[in-house]
Design a protein around this motif. Sequence first.
Motif, PDB file in Angstrom:
ATOM      1  N   ALA A 202      38.228  82.054 -72.318  1.00 21.54           N
ATOM      2  CA  ALA A 202      37.123  82.869 -71.807  1.00 21.54           C
ATOM      3  C   ALA A 202      37.672  84.002 -70.950  1.00 21.54           C
ATOM      4  CB  ALA A 202      36.179  82.016 -70.973  1.00 21.54           C
ATOM      5  N   SER A 203      36.822  84.958 -70.685  1.00 21.35           N
ATOM      6  CA  SER A 203      37.218  86.025 -69.777  1.00 21.35           C
ATOM      7  C   SER A 203      37.624  85.408 -68.437  1.00 21.35           C
ATOM      8  CB  SER A 203      36.029  86.966 -69.561  1.00 21.35           C
ATOM      9  OG  SER A 203      36.155  87.647 -68.338  1.00 21.35           O
ATOM     10  N   PRO A 204      38.770  85.806 -67.900  1.00 24.89           N
ATOM     11  CA  PRO A 204      39.182  85.248 -66.591  1.00 24.89           C
ATOM     12  C   PRO A 204      38.117  85.446 -65.520  1.00 24.89           C
ATOM     13  CG  PRO A 204      40.984  86.481 -67.590  1.00 24.89           C
ATOM     14  CD  PRO A 204      39.777  86.729 -68.454  1.00 24.89           C
ATOM     15  N   ASP A 205      37.399  86.551 -65.595  1.00 29.20           N
ATOM     16  CA  ASP A 205      36.351  86.809 -64.596  1.00 29.20           C
ATOM     17  C   ASP A 205      35.250  85.755 -64.700  1.00 29.20           C
ATOM     18  OD1 ASP A 205      37.700  89.002 -63.762  1.00 29.20           O
ATOM     19  OD2 ASP A 205      36.444  90.452 -64.816  1.00 29.20           O
ATOM     20  N   LEU A 206      34.888  85.400 -65.926  1.00 27.49           N
ATOM     21  CA  LEU A 206      33.844  84.387 -66.128  1.00 27.49           C
ATOM     22  C   LEU A 206      34.310  83.035 -65.616  1.00 27.49           C
ATOM     23  CD1 LEU A 206      31.179  83.338 -67.296  1.00 27.49           C
ATOM     24  CD2 LEU A 206      32.366  83.042 -69.487  1.00 27.49           C
ATOM     25  N   LEU A 207      35.543  82.687 -65.949  1.00 31.42           N
ATOM     26  CA  LEU A 207      36.055  81.383 -65.530  1.00 31.42           C
ATOM     27  C   LEU A 207      36.163  81.319 -64.003  1.00 31.42           C
ATOM     28  CD1 LEU A 207      36.755  78.974 -67.237  1.00 31.42           C
ATOM     29  CD2 LEU A 207      39.157  79.687 -67.224  1.00 31.42           C
ATOM     30  N   GLU A 208      36.589  82.397 -63.412  1.00 34.41           N
ATOM     31  CA  GLU A 208      36.695  82.434 -61.952  1.00 34.41           C
ATOM     32  C   GLU A 208      35.312  82.285 -61.312  1.00 34.41           C
ATOM     33  OE1 GLU A 208      38.642  85.892 -60.428  1.00 34.41           O
ATOM     34  OE2 GLU A 208      38.741  85.098 -58.390  1.00 34.41           O
ATOM     35  N   LEU A 209      34.326  82.944 -61.895  1.00 34.70           N
ATOM     36  CA  LEU A 209      32.959  82.833 -61.384  1.00 34.70           C
ATOM     37  C   LEU A 209      32.483  81.379 -61.456  1.00 34.70           C
ATOM     38  CD1 LEU A 209      30.307  84.239 -60.447  1.00 34.70           C
ATOM     39  CD2 LEU A 209      29.697  84.430 -62.867  1.00 34.70           C
ATOM     40  N   CYS A 210      32.803  80.714 -62.569  1.00 32.85           N
ATOM     41  CA  CYS A 210      32.399  79.307 -62.717  1.00 32.85           C
ATOM     42  C   CYS A 210      33.070  78.440 -61.661  1.00 32.85           C
ATOM     43  CB  CYS A 210      32.760  78.809 -64.121  1.00 32.85           C
ATOM     44  SG  CYS A 210      31.840  79.615 -65.449  1.00 32.85           S
ATOM     45  N   PHE A 211      34.341  78.671 -61.448  1.00 32.82           N
ATOM     46  CA  PHE A 211      35.059  77.885 -60.438  1.00 32.82           C
ATOM     47  C   PHE A 211      34.465  78.150 -59.052  1.00 32.82           C
ATOM     48  CE2 PHE A 211      39.245  75.995 -61.947  1.00 32.82           C
ATOM     49  CZ  PHE A 211      38.849  75.930 -63.261  1.00 32.82           C
ATOM     50  N   ASP A 212      34.110  79.389 -58.792  1.00 31.87           N
ATOM     51  CA  ASP A 212      33.518  79.719 -57.490  1.00 31.87           C
ATOM     52  C   ASP A 212      32.171  79.034 -57.310  1.00 31.87           C
ATOM     53  OD1 ASP A 212      35.635  81.269 -56.777  1.00 31.87           O
ATOM     54  OD2 ASP A 212      34.696  83.176 -57.289  1.00 31.87           O
ATOM     55  N   MET A 213      31.366  79.028 -58.367  1.00 31.31           N
ATOM     56  CA  MET A 213      30.036  78.423 -58.258  1.00 31.31           C
ATOM     57  C   MET A 213      30.126  76.914 -58.073  1.00 31.31           C
ATOM     58  SD  MET A 213      27.433  80.327 -60.904  1.00 31.31           S
ATOM     59  CE  MET A 213      25.988  79.401 -60.372  1.00 31.31           C
ATOM     60  N   LEU A 214      30.999  76.279 -58.848  1.00 31.66           N
ATOM     61  CA  LEU A 214      31.084  74.818 -58.775  1.00 31.66           C
ATOM     62  C   LEU A 214      31.915  74.363 -57.582  1.00 31.66           C
ATOM     63  CD1 LEU A 214      31.544  74.020 -62.579  1.00 31.66           C
ATOM     64  CD2 LEU A 214      29.469  73.947 -61.206  1.00 31.66           C
ATOM     65  N   GLY A 215      32.904  75.152 -57.222  1.00 34.90           N
ATOM     66  CA  GLY A 215      33.765  74.809 -56.089  1.00 34.90           C
ATOM     67  C   GLY A 215      35.002  74.071 -56.568  1.00 34.90           C
ATOM     68  N   THR A 216      36.159  74.541 -56.149  1.00 34.26           N
ATOM     69  CA  THR A 216      37.398  73.884 -56.567  1.00 34.26           C
ATOM     70  C   THR A 216      37.563  72.513 -55.919  1.00 34.26           C
ATOM     71  OG1 THR A 216      38.572  75.133 -54.858  1.00 34.26           O
ATOM     72  CG2 THR A 216      38.649  75.997 -57.105  1.00 34.26           C
ATOM     73  N   ASP A 217      36.711  72.201 -54.957  1.00 38.61           N
ATOM     74  CA  ASP A 217      36.735  70.847 -54.376  1.00 38.61           C
ATOM     75  C   ASP A 217      35.859  69.885 -55.188  1.00 38.61           C
ATOM     76  OD1 ASP A 217      34.346  72.054 -53.696  1.00 38.61           O
ATOM     77  OD2 ASP A 217      34.221  71.099 -51.723  1.00 38.61           O
ATOM     78  N   ARG A 218      35.280  70.385 -56.267  1.00 34.87           N
ATOM     79  CA  ARG A 218      34.409  69.549 -57.100  1.00 34.87           C
ATOM     80  C   ARG A 218      34.907  69.445 -58.540  1.00 34.87           C
ATOM     81  NH1 ARG A 218      33.118  67.982 -53.017  1.00 34.87           N
ATOM     82  NH2 ARG A 218      31.070  67.608 -52.116  1.00 34.87           N
ATOM     83  N   LEU A 219      36.083  69.943 -58.801  1.00 34.01           N
ATOM     84  CA  LEU A 219      36.613  69.915 -60.161  1.00 34.01           C
ATOM     85  C   LEU A 219      37.714  68.863 -60.267  1.00 34.01           C
ATOM     86  CD1 LEU A 219      36.732  73.761 -60.852  1.00 34.01           C
ATOM     87  CD2 LEU A 219      35.054  72.096 -61.672  1.00 34.01           C
ATOM     88  N   LEU A 220      37.690  68.143 -61.358  1.00 36.58           N
ATOM     89  CA  LEU A 220      38.641  67.057 -61.581  1.00 36.58           C
ATOM     90  C   LEU A 220      39.413  67.315 -62.868  1.00 36.58           C
ATOM     91  CD1 LEU A 220      36.092  64.119 -61.023  1.00 36.58           C
ATOM     92  CD2 LEU A 220      37.684  65.040 -59.326  1.00 36.58           C
ATOM     93  N   TYR A 221      40.732  67.337 -62.752  1.00 37.09           N
ATOM     94  CA  TYR A 221      41.516  67.502 -63.979  1.00 37.09           C
ATOM     95  C   TYR A 221      41.254  66.314 -64.902  1.00 37.09           C
ATOM     96  CZ  TYR A 221      45.314  66.985 -67.247  1.00 37.09           C
ATOM     97  OH  TYR A 221      46.026  66.768 -68.413  1.00 37.09           O
ATOM     98  N   ALA A 222      41.001  66.626 -66.162  1.00 38.13           N
ATOM     99  CA  ALA A 222      40.768  65.601 -67.176  1.00 38.13           C
ATOM    100  C   ALA A 222      41.455  66.055 -68.449  1.00 38.13           C
ATOM    101  CB  ALA A 222      39.273  65.430 -67.414  1.00 38.13           C
ATOM    102  N   SER A 223      42.180  65.142 -69.085  1.00 36.81           N
ATOM    103  CA  SER A 223      42.909  65.541 -70.296  1.00 36.81           C
ATOM    104  C   SER A 223      42.114  65.272 -71.564  1.00 36.81           C
ATOM    105  CB  SER A 223      44.248  64.795 -70.371  1.00 36.81           C
ATOM    106  OG  SER A 223      44.033  63.439 -70.764  1.00 36.81           O
ATOM    107  N   ASP A 224      41.336  64.194 -71.556  1.00 40.06           N
ATOM    108  CA  ASP A 224      40.694  63.699 -72.770  1.00 40.06           C
ATOM    109  C   ASP A 224      41.730  63.153 -73.749  1.00 40.06           C
ATOM    110  OD1 ASP A 224      38.378  63.172 -74.367  1.00 40.06           O
ATOM    111  OD2 ASP A 224      38.851  64.909 -75.609  1.00 40.06           O
TER     112      ASP A 224
END
Lengths: 125, 362
Positions: free
Chosen positions: B303-325
Amino acid sequence: MSDEGLVEVKAAESFEEGDHELVDVRGVEVGVVRDEDEFYAFRNTCPHDGGPVCTGPVSRKLVGEFVGPGERVERSFSDEKIISCPWHGWSFDLETGENVADDGIVLPSYDVIVEDGVVYVDDGR
Amino acid sequence: MIDAAEHRVVDCDWHYQDSFTDIVEYMEEPWKTKYEKSNWDAAGVKQNLSSFFPTSTGDRQAYGKIEREHSNYPDKAETPDRVREGMEFLDVDQSIQISHLALAMGGVQTDDERTQAFAKAHIEYMLEEVLDPDDGVYGLAPLPYSDIETSLEILDRVENEPAIKGACFITAGANPPLGNRKYDPLYKRCEEIGYPVVFHTGGSGLDDYVRAGYQEMLETHTLGFLESNMSQLVSVTCQGVPEKFPDLDIVFMESGVTYVPGLISRLEEEYLKRPEEAPLLEKRPSEYITDYYFGTQPLEVSASPDLLELCFDMLGTDRLLYASDYPHWDFDSPSTITDLPFISDEERKAILAGNAVEVFDL
């Protein structure tokens, strides 16, 4: 307009229950609403899309109470009154002007005075 | 940038490719015999006409194109050793195992006990043969949530097991959706135990997940995984689960991150027009949803880096969990996080491990 900064609306007795009247207050369209013998005045421009919010219906706010896990949320109409914009349903507390969904959004309100049977809006001056 | 090999990495979504032939050994009758006699292949994952668990459109391995080591699903059952090998391959220090076969449970709508029998036996198999906190191998208890009583029994069974770190709800196929008061006892129990509830999308029934007639895996895997999580995200939030159970940690797994801001935006537009329909909410839906945790896979790195950055900002990097599947066909390695240009090293470490340590009490 009176000398005291009051904008005359109309005679109180000519307001039907739930009736509204629009007046110009220093260039702003203000809606005066009667509900249960009380009068409320707000800017008649919904912060959402500019709809004529004061011409919308006044109703009791439908609330819900969590009474316990697995129980159906108990729904009832509270004593709080709300006025809803007829365009999209954005609703505001009749006493405070606060948006029902987000109290950070506030519909500007005006003081209403009834003197000698006539309803006035205080223009804030 | 950081090197995953030099930092702690917790993989919050590893799929143990459990086989029916292995699990059936832990199953109670009459399901043990029913499963054993239902014509599974030697690996215990394929079956004529899929008698018990539904399957879905197309071949995950893109019809022979994906040949990497450890990706042999569904032709061969997993072994516990291969989890350790895979963790070494990915530089993962601790993993949360989620049953591969349980992902199809959501597609089972019959009123019998096939999923209950499976879930209970899966847990016993995993506890006996696979999970080991000393190796960093943990698991989640899959709940056959349509059966509240059995799900509560399962939670009672595992609550003192140090290898079990939460409960897993497969979001595909939940009728009614998972915000319904029917599931309250499960959320209450998880809150009491301190288990996070992991809502994990599912692949069964993808052929006609909302409407029949899709033709390719490309279509159904794109849409179905999103729909399954989106429907529960809306239901759980609007029905006030986080207000009813304020200490419950809620995790959504395996639909990437870009769908969430879009869904939040639409939900907020609706909520502002109809707030009385979600009477338990004390604040905007977005304020609840951004308190949830989200597994990152499959991260939309194209995705566009700007879009991905916006998503990370909205959700918060303290709320994201690395998952491999891992080892599924569309797995993400830790480089999806370490190579992101717009976050700090501290945020990379939090997504790779720190947040998970907190949520799953590792």
